[in-house]
Design a protein around this motif. Sequence first.
Motif, PDB file in Angstrom:
ATOM      1  N   ILE A 145      27.773 -55.812  -9.553  1.00 26.00           N
ATOM      2  CA  ILE A 145      26.654 -54.937  -9.888  1.00 26.00           C
ATOM      3  C   ILE A 145      26.249 -54.067  -8.704  1.00 26.00           C
ATOM      4  CG2 ILE A 145      25.734 -56.403 -11.712  1.00 26.00           C
ATOM      5  CD1 ILE A 145      23.664 -57.416  -9.668  1.00 26.00           C
ATOM      6  N   ALA A 146      26.905 -54.248  -7.532  1.00 23.43           N
ATOM      7  CA  ALA A 146      26.639 -53.380  -6.374  1.00 23.43           C
ATOM      8  C   ALA A 146      27.030 -51.940  -6.673  1.00 23.43           C
ATOM      9  CB  ALA A 146      27.426 -53.870  -5.154  1.00 23.43           C
ATOM     10  N   PHE A 147      27.849 -51.733  -7.714  1.00 17.48           N
ATOM     11  CA  PHE A 147      28.302 -50.384  -8.043  1.00 17.48           C
ATOM     12  C   PHE A 147      27.616 -49.878  -9.300  1.00 17.48           C
ATOM     13  CE2 PHE A 147      31.108 -47.602 -10.514  1.00 17.48           C
ATOM     14  CZ  PHE A 147      31.310 -46.590  -9.586  1.00 17.48           C
ATOM     15  N   GLY A 148      27.158 -48.646  -9.242  1.00 22.77           N
ATOM     16  CA  GLY A 148      26.803 -47.999 -10.493  1.00 22.77           C
ATOM     17  C   GLY A 148      25.432 -47.402 -10.617  1.00 22.77           C
ATOM     18  N   MET A 149      24.408 -47.939  -9.919  1.00 23.36           N
ATOM     19  CA  MET A 149      23.064 -47.418 -10.143  1.00 23.36           C
ATOM     20  C   MET A 149      23.014 -45.929  -9.820  1.00 23.36           C
ATOM     21  SD  MET A 149      19.418 -48.863  -8.823  1.00 23.36           S
ATOM     22  CE  MET A 149      19.860 -48.840  -7.108  1.00 23.36           C
ATOM     23  N   GLY A 150      22.649 -45.135 -10.821  1.00 21.43           N
ATOM     24  CA  GLY A 150      22.523 -43.704 -10.604  1.00 21.43           C
ATOM     25  C   GLY A 150      23.825 -42.934 -10.653  1.00 21.43           C
ATOM     26  N   ILE A 151      24.947 -43.593 -11.000  1.00 17.52           N
ATOM     27  CA  ILE A 151      26.222 -42.882 -11.049  1.00 17.52           C
ATOM     28  C   ILE A 151      26.143 -41.794 -12.123  1.00 17.52           C
ATOM     29  CG2 ILE A 151      28.642 -43.119 -11.689  1.00 17.52           C
ATOM     30  CD1 ILE A 151      27.942 -43.996  -8.862  1.00 17.52           C
ATOM     31  N   ASP A 152      26.429 -40.578 -11.739  1.00 17.78           N
ATOM     32  CA  ASP A 152      26.195 -39.429 -12.611  1.00 17.78           C
ATOM     33  C   ASP A 152      27.511 -38.866 -13.153  1.00 17.78           C
ATOM     34  OD1 ASP A 152      24.607 -37.641 -13.950  1.00 17.78           O
ATOM     35  OD2 ASP A 152      24.546 -36.189 -12.322  1.00 17.78           O
ATOM     36  N   LYS A 153      28.447 -39.730 -13.484  1.00 18.46           N
ATOM     37  CA  LYS A 153      29.738 -39.280 -14.022  1.00 18.46           C
ATOM     38  C   LYS A 153      29.630 -39.247 -15.544  1.00 18.46           C
ATOM     39  CE  LYS A 153      34.698 -40.445 -13.891  1.00 18.46           C
ATOM     40  NZ  LYS A 153      35.207 -39.166 -13.395  1.00 18.46           N
TER      41      LYS A 153
ATOM     42  N   LEU B 231      24.367 -41.089  -4.742  1.00 20.96           N
ATOM     43  CA  LEU B 231      23.668 -40.359  -5.795  1.00 20.96           C
ATOM     44  C   LEU B 231      22.988 -39.117  -5.227  1.00 20.96           C
ATOM     45  CD1 LEU B 231      22.534 -40.045  -8.642  1.00 20.96           C
ATOM     46  CD2 LEU B 231      20.708 -41.635  -8.014  1.00 20.96           C
ATOM     47  N   MET B 232      22.362 -39.256  -4.059  1.00 21.18           N
ATOM     48  CA  MET B 232      21.738 -38.092  -3.414  1.00 21.18           C
ATOM     49  C   MET B 232      22.756 -36.986  -3.188  1.00 21.18           C
ATOM     50  SD  MET B 232      19.529 -39.534  -0.270  1.00 21.18           S
ATOM     51  CE  MET B 232      18.624 -41.054  -0.343  1.00 21.18           C
TER      52      MET B 232
ATOM     53  N   TYR C 151      36.005 -44.905  -2.260  1.00 22.15           N
ATOM     54  CA  TYR C 151      36.325 -45.298  -3.633  1.00 22.15           C
ATOM     55  C   TYR C 151      35.343 -44.668  -4.620  1.00 22.15           C
ATOM     56  CZ  TYR C 151      39.693 -48.833  -2.043  1.00 22.15           C
ATOM     57  OH  TYR C 151      40.773 -49.474  -1.498  1.00 22.15           O
ATOM     58  N   GLN C 152      34.061 -44.630  -4.236  1.00 22.86           N
ATOM     59  CA  GLN C 152      33.075 -44.038  -5.136  1.00 22.86           C
ATOM     60  C   GLN C 152      33.329 -42.544  -5.305  1.00 22.86           C
ATOM     61  OE1 GLN C 152      29.195 -45.683  -5.449  1.00 22.86           O
ATOM     62  NE2 GLN C 152      28.211 -43.723  -5.078  1.00 22.86           N
ATOM     63  N   ALA C 153      33.677 -41.870  -4.200  1.00 25.77           N
ATOM     64  CA  ALA C 153      33.976 -40.437  -4.278  1.00 25.77           C
ATOM     65  C   ALA C 153      35.190 -40.183  -5.162  1.00 25.77           C
ATOM     66  CB  ALA C 153      34.211 -39.873  -2.876  1.00 25.77           C
ATOM     67  N   ARG C 154      36.212 -41.042  -5.054  1.00 32.96           N
ATOM     68  CA  ARG C 154      37.412 -40.884  -5.892  1.00 32.96           C
ATOM     69  C   ARG C 154      37.072 -41.084  -7.366  1.00 32.96           C
ATOM     70  NH1 ARG C 154      42.456 -44.283  -4.212  1.00 32.96           N
ATOM     71  NH2 ARG C 154      43.174 -43.168  -6.075  1.00 32.96           N
ATOM     72  N   PHE C 155      36.229 -42.074  -7.647  1.00 34.55           N
ATOM     73  CA  PHE C 155      35.845 -42.329  -9.033  1.00 34.55           C
ATOM     74  C   PHE C 155      35.133 -41.117  -9.628  1.00 34.55           C
ATOM     75  CE2 PHE C 155      32.682 -44.024 -12.098  1.00 34.55           C
ATOM     76  CZ  PHE C 155      33.555 -44.556 -13.030  1.00 34.55           C
ATOM     77  N   LEU C 156      34.274 -40.481  -8.829  1.00 37.18           N
ATOM     78  CA  LEU C 156      33.513 -39.337  -9.317  1.00 37.18           C
ATOM     79  C   LEU C 156      34.377 -38.094  -9.472  1.00 37.18           C
ATOM     80  CD1 LEU C 156      30.240 -39.743  -7.219  1.00 37.18           C
ATOM     81  CD2 LEU C 156      30.481 -40.086  -9.675  1.00 37.18           C
ATOM     82  N   ARG C 157      35.372 -37.911  -8.600  1.00 44.29           N
ATOM     83  CA  ARG C 157      36.086 -36.639  -8.546  1.00 44.29           C
ATOM     84  C   ARG C 157      37.460 -36.658  -9.189  1.00 44.29           C
ATOM     85  NH1 ARG C 157      34.093 -34.998  -2.387  1.00 44.29           N
ATOM     86  NH2 ARG C 157      31.888 -35.051  -2.939  1.00 44.29           N
TER      87      ARG C 157
END
Length: 599
Positions: free
Chosen positions: A286-294, A68-69, A270-276
């Motif tokens: 639930i380890a995934f998602g807090m603050g995800i700005d997509k 997120l940062m 994987y997180q970078a791919r999801f965002l981009r």
Amino acid sequence: MKDALSLLNTVFGYDQFRSPQDQIIDTVINGGDALVLMPTGGGKSLCYQIPSLARSGCGIVISPLIALMQDQVSALRELGVRAAYLNSTLDPGQVMQVEEDLLRGELDLLYIAPERLNQERSLALLERAPIALFAIDEAHCVSQWGHDFRADYLQLSLLHQRFPAIPRIALTATADERTRAEIIQRLDLGEARQFIAGFDRPNIRYRIALKHNARQQLLGFLREEHPQDAGIVYCLSRKKVEDTAFWLQEQGFNALPYHAGLDSSIRADYQARFLREENIIMVATIAFGMGIDKPDVRFVAHLDMPKTVEAYYQETGRAGRDGDPANAWMVYGLQDVIKLRQMLDSSEGSETHKRAEQHRLNAMLGLCEITSCRRQSLLAYFGDDLEQPCGNCDTCLEPVDTFDGTEAAQKALSVVYRTGQRFGVNHLVDVLRGSEGEKIYQFDHHQLPTYGVGKDLDNNQWRSVFRQLVARGYLSVDLERFGALRLEEQCRPLLKGEERIDLRRDVKKKTARQTTRTSLPQDIDVALWEALRECRRELAESQGVPPYVIFHDRTLQEMCVVLPRSKTAFGRISGVGERKLDKYGDDFIAVIDRHLEQA
């Protein structure tokens, strides 16, 4: 100090604030503390970003997630804001450079993890630097009752002790009254102004259904409504995450698994791919998602019931941040309740904590079983009032059929009592239906008065009756007896015929559908829209940032309508600040010019 509205326009490219952003920003700019509850996508970040730019010094943002940062710093740098972060991804040389920039007053915003902030070395650094404010993002992490608890957040009251003259702003999208009180107490925010902007996300359609064949239900939902959309599928266990992700890949979907057991480099990739990238489905715990700005997540699906209403609201809130229609879809069953109660019972928390979590689990089950407007119930949990049914949830669009379930409930409660409160649902249904299975004769249950009295309902109908009685507190699950059902004191009047009960009639049917992909206004030229998206994709790829960091979909849509052919006209588009006008104006104007010439 700089004027807040001017910063909103020149830096971020917007003409006016959403209420109560202006009041929050004014409070912090003038040195006051604030506690902000604002729904996901409501514009929380601006509430500390603009005061950081307006006040003298650097805004320090405490953020719980590295990804997120990095995402927010990339977006701010695109706007010309001098932003940086301090976390474990930086080497010593990079850390030194950021620290020097901070001390020289060359940063507007600095994002830092709570673990690093709590170190004496970091605090000593901040005491030497010009600080504008402290922003504590995802402030619900301070609550030990919450689903995202972070122990390092408990130390953040030291900010008030070490920096009493510097304003603090704590922000979250998810906090009931108890969690709000704990945030105030633990962060020493007793004098802070509270701003509660409401919890409603009217663009999200809430849909909850019973599990029949969860995978096939999910497959039908995806193929019918989201064949090319980005979304998140939540599962309770790591194994189920991996199995579901690989199965979706076999079905032709671009799905990735995400859980805490994966290597950190794989998770980051994987997180970078999801965002981009577009059209990726993240299957996750639930380890995934807090603050995800997509902004363009079109659906959030749950294959297992979340533990609390807070968790459900937080996770579903990751859909539709751009304000366009989105789906929150879930399937659940009694086995989910049993599994969650087993997890709760085996936890190391105190008895007080377990009781509180049990109440929260019951509230979540109640939301699943409710027959009235789901959104009204969800908002009421957070103390938010919706006067009329929303018209955009499954129970509003397809009202639940109910029946007088008094007699069925009495039979169900009676068979629990007569079998000694020692058996689970399957056996109890067998007794009611008059089964001739071996276990029936082993315990002489064929001689009970309740044997065979329930042949008027089938197995699934009886399961529904038992599930609803558990949800309403007439029965409980005995975890020490592997899911045996027990009577609760509340059932006495019902058994005696002193009260009646209406139960929902569960039928297999398609839930109300909704086309949730971004819908273009009729006057928009689709060819131009696609050309602008391709331009955005190429620019994002060349800079290694998500496409929405360049421009959001709504900004592209406005370009299609306005057709700006000069820098002056382009600068009037919502979401185009001075920096993006200079950086991207020529590229997008060229696309528009080419399209109009070809047309």
